[in-house]
Write an enzyme that holds these catalytic residues in place. Structure first.
Site, short mmCIF file in Angstrom:
data_model
loop_
_atom_site.label_atom_id
_atom_site.label_comp_id
_atom_site.label_asym_id
_atom_site.label_seq_id
_atom_site.Cartn_x
_atom_site.Cartn_y
_atom_site.Cartn_z
N ARG A 176 0.82 -1.22 0.00
CA ARG A 176 0.00 0.00 0.00
C ARG A 176 0.85 1.27 0.00
O ARG A 176 0.48 2.28 0.60
CB ARG A 176 -0.97 0.00 1.19
CG ARG A 176 -1.90 -1.21 1.24
CD ARG A 176 -2.78 -1.31 0.01
NE ARG A 176 -3.58 -2.52 0.02
CZ ARG A 176 -3.26 -3.66 -0.61
NH1 ARG A 176 -2.15 -3.72 -1.34
NH2 ARG A 176 -4.05 -4.70 -0.55
N SER A 226 -11.62 -0.75 2.02
CA SER A 226 -10.88 -1.26 3.17
C SER A 226 -10.28 -0.08 3.94
O SER A 226 -9.54 0.72 3.39
CB SER A 226 -9.78 -2.20 2.69
OG SER A 226 -9.04 -2.72 3.77
N GLU A 296 -5.56 2.67 5.68
CA GLU A 296 -5.35 2.48 4.25
C GLU A 296 -6.06 3.60 3.49
O GLU A 296 -5.57 4.11 2.50
CB GLU A 296 -5.88 1.12 3.80
CG GLU A 296 -5.72 0.84 2.32
CD GLU A 296 -6.09 -0.59 1.97
OE1 GLU A 296 -6.81 -0.77 0.96
OE2 GLU A 296 -5.66 -1.53 2.67
#
Length: 307
Positions: A176, A226, A296
């Site tokens: 990420r 998410s 995230e």
């Protein structure tokens, strides 16, 4: 920062119909939240992006980039300066075993084009609701695959408006994370190197991943995707579930009862509701397990002014 001089300067760089003033951003986010942008620009050419970025840099005007708004929360105070939407840079081209896609192309659509040409390597992306630019920015992934597994290069613009072509190695793709984030670049297009495969097998894998996603994720409500990164050795959703937080609500936003890793807008929730719920979940998990949950989802924009 809404002033006539900036508006007139932008009109010299990009057609007037591509410029919106004081534009509500909740229209462009999956959470259906967010304040207004001073200037909202929708370029259709790479050169237009470069021109606007260069002008903004020379005049110290902040620039924010938006893809399809799937993994982002924009605060109700809105965004000052110029917001550049990349959604119109949505071309998808196939050349032998490679696919070149514009920043605004949906990665789901790119995975379907790969299927049409019997190219394997992008099956993991068949359910990711993000744009190519956003996917490269955060090295998006799902079900064991991620962008860094198949990307060849990305064409980017730096803060000064100059073009930069970065190879897979130069992109520094990690979990990420990427050089795009660290250097405040923006992706204009990306190329993916795939492999010839059997269409029936590719379709079967995509069908399986789609079924798994639909059965586990709360797709019936607006959400920011998410919320948290995966802590080493753990799953964020399991930690949240074991903290008895599923169904916990602040304002109109609650921790999904279907998948604890998601927060859904069930009743006219605001960005502030999302942010407060995120902080509450982080605090609770930290107290119970001693584990930090890192976001995230990106949170940008200004806090609303107190009345």
């Amino acid at each position: 920062m809404i002033n006539k001089d900036i508006y007139q300067a932008l009109q010299q760089l990009i057609p007037n119909e591509k410029i919106k003033v004081d534009e509500p951003l909740k229209r462009y986010t999956y959470t259906k939240t967010g304040g207004n942008a001073d200037f909202y620009i929708t370029p259709t050419k790479n050169e237009e992006v470069q021109a606007v970025v260069k002008y903004a840099y020379q005049n110290e005007i902040p620039v924010t980039y938006l893809g399809n708004g799937s993994n982002i929360i924009i605060r109700e105070g809105g965004i000052r300066g110029i917001v550049i939407s990349l959604l119109s840079l949505d071309h998808i081209e196939v050349s032998d075993d490679a696919i070149i896609a514009g920043s605004g192309a949906a990665i789901i659509d790119v995975s379907r084009v790969a299927l049409d040409y019997a190219l394997t390597g992008l099956e993991f992306a068949c359910g990711i609701p993000g744009s190519i630019g956003g996917a490269v920015y955060m090295n998006a992934g799902a079900y064991g695959g991620e962008v860094k597994d198949c990307i060849d290069y990305a064409l980017c613009v730096n803060e000064q408006g100059s073009l930069i072509k970065l190879t897979t190695k130069e992109l520094e793709l990690d979990y990420r994370n990427s050089i795009i984030q660290k250097e405040h670049l923006v992706v204009l297009e990306a190329a993916f190197t795939l492999a010839p495969g059997k269409m029936t097998e590719i379709q079967a894998k995509m069908d399986d991943l789609t079924e798994r996603r639909e059965s586990k994720q709360p797709l019936e409500y607006p959400s920011c995707g998410s919320v948290f990164q995966r802590p080493p050795g753990h799953f964020a959703g399991k930690l949240i579930q074991d903290s008895n937080l599923q169904g916990h609500r602040i304002g109109g936003v609650e921790v999904s009862t279907k998948h604890a890793g998601f927060m859904v807008n069930v009743d006219n929730g605001t960005a502030t509701d999302y942010e407060n719920l995120i902080h509450y979940v982080q605090k609770t998990v930290k107290e119970k397990f001693g584990i930090e949950l890192n976001r995230e989802v990106r949170i940008i924009g200004e806090h609303p002014k107190e009345s």
